[in-house]
Design a protein around this motif. Structure first.
Motif, PDB file in Angstrom:
ATOM      1  N   HIS A 145       0.885  -1.166   0.000  1.00  0.00           N
ATOM      2  CA  HIS A 145       0.000   0.000   0.000  1.00  0.00           C
ATOM      3  C   HIS A 145       0.922   1.214   0.000  1.00  0.00           C
ATOM      4  O   HIS A 145       1.548   1.520   1.016  1.00  0.00           O
ATOM      5  CB  HIS A 145      -0.897  -0.020   1.241  1.00  0.00           C
ATOM      6  CG  HIS A 145      -1.917   1.071   1.264  1.00  0.00           C
ATOM      7  ND1 HIS A 145      -2.772   1.265   2.329  1.00  0.00           N
ATOM      8  CD2 HIS A 145      -2.230   2.050   0.361  1.00  0.00           C
ATOM      9  CE1 HIS A 145      -3.561   2.300   2.089  1.00  0.00           C
ATOM     10  NE2 HIS A 145      -3.244   2.782   0.894  1.00  0.00           N
ATOM     11  N   LEU A 148       0.860   8.528  -0.654  1.00  0.00           N
ATOM     12  CA  LEU A 148       0.164   9.491  -1.496  1.00  0.00           C
ATOM     13  C   LEU A 148       1.132  10.363  -2.285  1.00  0.00           C
ATOM     14  O   LEU A 148       0.823  10.804  -3.389  1.00  0.00           O
ATOM     15  CB  LEU A 148      -0.737  10.380  -0.633  1.00  0.00           C
ATOM     16  CG  LEU A 148      -1.930   9.690   0.033  1.00  0.00           C
ATOM     17  CD1 LEU A 148      -2.577  10.628   1.044  1.00  0.00           C
ATOM     18  CD2 LEU A 148      -2.940   9.237  -1.006  1.00  0.00           C
ATOM     19  N   ASP A 175      -2.726  -1.293  -3.335  1.00  0.00           N
ATOM     20  CA  ASP A 175      -3.181   0.072  -3.567  1.00  0.00           C
ATOM     21  C   ASP A 175      -1.942   0.930  -3.807  1.00  0.00           C
ATOM     22  O   ASP A 175      -1.161   1.173  -2.898  1.00  0.00           O
ATOM     23  CB  ASP A 175      -3.954   0.543  -2.320  1.00  0.00           C
ATOM     24  CG  ASP A 175      -4.398   1.994  -2.397  1.00  0.00           C
ATOM     25  OD1 ASP A 175      -4.086   2.661  -3.404  1.00  0.00           O
ATOM     26  OD2 ASP A 175      -5.034   2.461  -1.435  1.00  0.00           O
ATOM     27  N   ASN A 177      -1.999   4.091  -5.072  1.00  0.00           N
ATOM     28  CA  ASN A 177      -2.296   5.514  -4.903  1.00  0.00           C
ATOM     29  C   ASN A 177      -1.825   6.377  -6.072  1.00  0.00           C
ATOM     30  O   ASN A 177      -1.528   7.563  -5.908  1.00  0.00           O
ATOM     31  CB  ASN A 177      -1.715   6.053  -3.591  1.00  0.00           C
ATOM     32  CG  ASN A 177      -2.707   5.939  -2.445  1.00  0.00           C
ATOM     33  OD1 ASN A 177      -3.878   6.248  -2.611  1.00  0.00           O
ATOM     34  ND2 ASN A 177      -2.246   5.460  -1.303  1.00  0.00           N
TER      35      ASN A 177
END
Length: 257
Positions: A145, A148, A175, A177
């Motif tokens: 993950h 950002l 993920d 991002n």
């Protein structure tokens, strides 16, 4: 070459919280720190989805804090969905109020599971890596993950690329991002055998998917038959479900008593 067909799932489960629109990030922000909002029912729905798969990678699974009622959500899903093997990697803790982890559920016995912290401006990201089969030829499943910020993602992707550089049978799911056109992703495709997504599927936001920021990437030796985006209860991300053909020799250790 004999192959075995496997079904894989990657899901950001948002710790079982419900997000049905952008307003919920404000009006239901309490659900991210309190054990309320019918999270157990959401986990049961995710378990029903996971049950149809052989290997599951989780992101934003709470490993046991106030907001989950001190429930290790990866363990809970393993029990509810009937997975004999599970592991989790706690990446971020906010006291006892909230925690976040990557998780692995598997019907195949891993030879080894590795926990690798990832760099970044803010600590709390990691790579959970499971090895199946013999040595470098075995299947490697990695779950991440990413941050950002683009600079942190670049550092994290370089670290992941180093771990997967010599893996002929590799899956990287999670993920990210960011969308597949971002330049920081290119390090993966230069330094590993992982292939760019041929058909990026929008996964975010789940109620009106517009951005492809969740991926399930594979190396050419793993034949990808199908890839679908599916709801993961009321998470703000859709889950990715893939059907792969994996060479039997990449799973050979599975047969060892």
């Amino acid at each position: 070459m004999p192959t075995r067909r496997l079904r894989l799932l990657s899901a950001n489960i948002q710790a079982g919280a419900s997000t049905r629109g952008y307003r919920d990030y404000l009006t239901r922000s309490w659900s991210h720190i309190l054990p309320a909002g019918n999270k157990r029912n959401a986990l049961d729905q995710i378990a029903t989805l996971a049950r149809e798969h052989d290997i599951v990678g989780l992101q934003e699974a709470d490993p046991g804090s106030l907001r989950s009622g001190f429930t290790n959500q990866t363990h809970y899903l393993a029990e509810r969905a009937g997975f004999p093997y599970w592991s989790h990697q706690t990446n971020r803790r906010v006291g006892t109020v909230a925690s976040s982890a990557n998780g692995l559920l598997s019907r195949l016995p891993p030879v080894r599971v590795e926990d690798h912290p990832l760099p970044g401006r803010v600590k709390g990201r990691g790579l959970l890596l499971a090895r199946f089969g013999p040595g470098k030829a075995g299947l490697v499943v990695a779950i991440a993950h990413l941050s950002l910020g683009a600079q942190s993602r670049r550092l994290q992707l370089e670290c992941i690329a180093e771990r997967l550089a010599d893996a002929p049978h590799a899956v990287l799911m999670g993920d990210f991002n960011c969308e597949p056109t971002r330049p920081e992703l290119q390090v993966l495709f230069r330094k590993t055998l992982l292939q760019p997504p041929t058909r990026p599927l929008p996964t975010f936001p789940a109620w009106r998917p517009q951005r492809a920021i969740d991926y399930l990437l594979v190396t050419p030796a793993l034949h990808l038959h199908a890839l679908d985006a599916l709801p993961a209860a009321q998470s703000d991300h859709l889950a990715l479900s893939a059907t792969l053909d994996v060479p039997e020799h990449a799973l050979a250790a599975e047969r060892t008593p």
